[in-house]
Design an enzyme around this catalytic site. Structure first.
Site, mmCIF file in Angstrom:
data_model
loop_
_atom_site.group_PDB
_atom_site.id
_atom_site.type_symbol
_atom_site.label_atom_id
_atom_site.label_comp_id
_atom_site.label_asym_id
_atom_site.label_seq_id
_atom_site.Cartn_x
_atom_site.Cartn_y
_atom_site.Cartn_z
ATOM 1 N N MET A 146 0.898 -1.140 0.106
ATOM 2 C CA MET A 146 0.100 -0.018 0.011
ATOM 3 C C MET A 146 0.817 1.299 -0.026
ATOM 4 O O MET A 146 2.104 0.980 0.130
ATOM 5 C CB MET A 146 -0.826 -0.149 1.222
ATOM 6 C CG MET A 146 -2.015 -1.069 1.170
ATOM 7 S SD MET A 146 -3.239 -0.693 2.569
ATOM 8 C CE MET A 146 -4.716 -1.787 2.108
ATOM 9 N N CYS A 147 0.206 2.340 -0.170
ATOM 10 C CA CYS A 147 0.837 3.625 -0.157
ATOM 11 C C CYS A 147 1.249 4.178 1.166
ATOM 12 O O CYS A 147 0.896 3.474 2.112
ATOM 13 C CB CYS A 147 0.219 4.587 -1.046
ATOM 14 S SG CYS A 147 -0.408 3.979 -2.559
ATOM 15 N N GLU A 148 1.789 5.141 1.236
ATOM 16 C CA GLU A 148 2.213 5.925 2.528
ATOM 17 C C GLU A 148 1.968 7.129 2.437
ATOM 18 O O GLU A 148 2.050 8.171 1.654
ATOM 19 C CB GLU A 148 3.897 5.867 2.940
ATOM 20 C CG GLU A 148 4.542 4.472 2.786
ATOM 21 C CD GLU A 148 3.822 3.635 3.899
ATOM 22 O OE1 GLU A 148 3.639 4.102 4.991
ATOM 23 O OE2 GLU A 148 4.008 2.255 3.769
#
Length: 266
Positions: free
Chosen positions: A1-3
């Site tokens: 996933m993204c941050e």
């Protein structure tokens, strides 16, 4: 996933953000990141810098690091693509105008059925890219539109109620951590995310509140905030704790509001 990362301060602060270090700390490996972006408020306007390339070796990242910006609000996003091409149009944060104000949004998660959800149609707003995140942002603005067209700055309680209902609808589709700012308040919604043990579970976001003297600094992995003005209040949100301080995990479904560097409890 993204941050994800966001900041709200009492007084505009100088921010130095190393996206490469920040993304490594969050668990992403440098070579295969699929883009990055950062947006910060400058008085009533917003500056946005995005690229569909890794932050490593980026001339834009070096420019931001060498020329720190001053702001009371900032949102950043490091992308790991799950939907939509690796292209600038799909990089976050996304920005739109509504009611004479700039609205900024970044999302971490996966919403595969968002386009089919009757309650999450974009209305007057249309996505430019193909991500579920931008579709969700357009749907949020459509829900907020009556408030902003009726009032130059709608009551924060009214805004929060809309956002809480919207967030509940998103959670029914998949992980839906998001950061949203309208230039007056920062809203952070926590859900689930990929954890170090391989599970998708809470916490999806963490929060840290700090107070420091004028001229003081807050330093963490990939981040330095230098206080200006008087005694400075700072609220930070991030996908994972960035320092060894007392970061607080947000519970699933929790929406936090920050204004002027303090958490607001309407």
């Amino acid at each position: 996933m993204c941050e994800l990362f966001a900041m709200s301060t009492r007084y505009p602060s100088t921010v130095v953000l190393s996206l490469e270090e920040f993304s490594r700390h969050g668990g992403l490996s440098g070579p295969h990141k699929d883009g990055w972006g950062i947006a910060w408020y400058d008085e009533r306007d917003v500056r946005v810098v995005k690229e569909a390339h890794p932050a490593a070796g980026s001339a834009c990242v070096r420019f931001i690091q060498d020329n720190p910006f001053v702001t009371p609000f900032a949102i950043s996003h490091v992308r790991k693509a799950t939907r939509g091409a690796v292209a600038l149009r799909n990089c976050q944060p996304f920005v739109r105008e509504l009611g004479g104000a700039w609205h900024v949004f970044a999302h971490n998660g996966d919403l595969p059925a968002v386009e089919c959800a009757a309650a999450l149609q974009p209305g007057c707003f249309r996505p430019i890219g193909e991500t579920d995140s931008e579709q969700a942002f357009c749907a949020l603005l459509e829900r907020l539109r009556p408030l902003w067209l009726a009032d130059r700055r709608p009551d924060v309680v009214a805004r929060l109620r809309v956002i809480e209902t919207f967030a509940a609808d998103l959670r029914s589709l998949g992980p839906a951590n998001f950061l949203y700012c309208d230039g007056d308040a920062m809203f952070a919604h926590a859900d689930r995310r990929h954890q170090g043990d391989g599970t998708i579970s809470p916490p999806g976001l963490w929060c840290l509140g700090r107070r420091c003297a004028a001229g003081g600094e807050l330093t963490s992995t990939g981040l330095r905030i230098e206080a200006h003005g008087g005694e400075q209040d700072v609220v930070l949100f991030a996908s994972v704790p960035l320092t060894a301080e007392g970061w607080v995990p947000l519970t699933r479904g929790q929406v936090m509001v920050a204004r002027s560097g303090q958490l607001v409890r309407p």
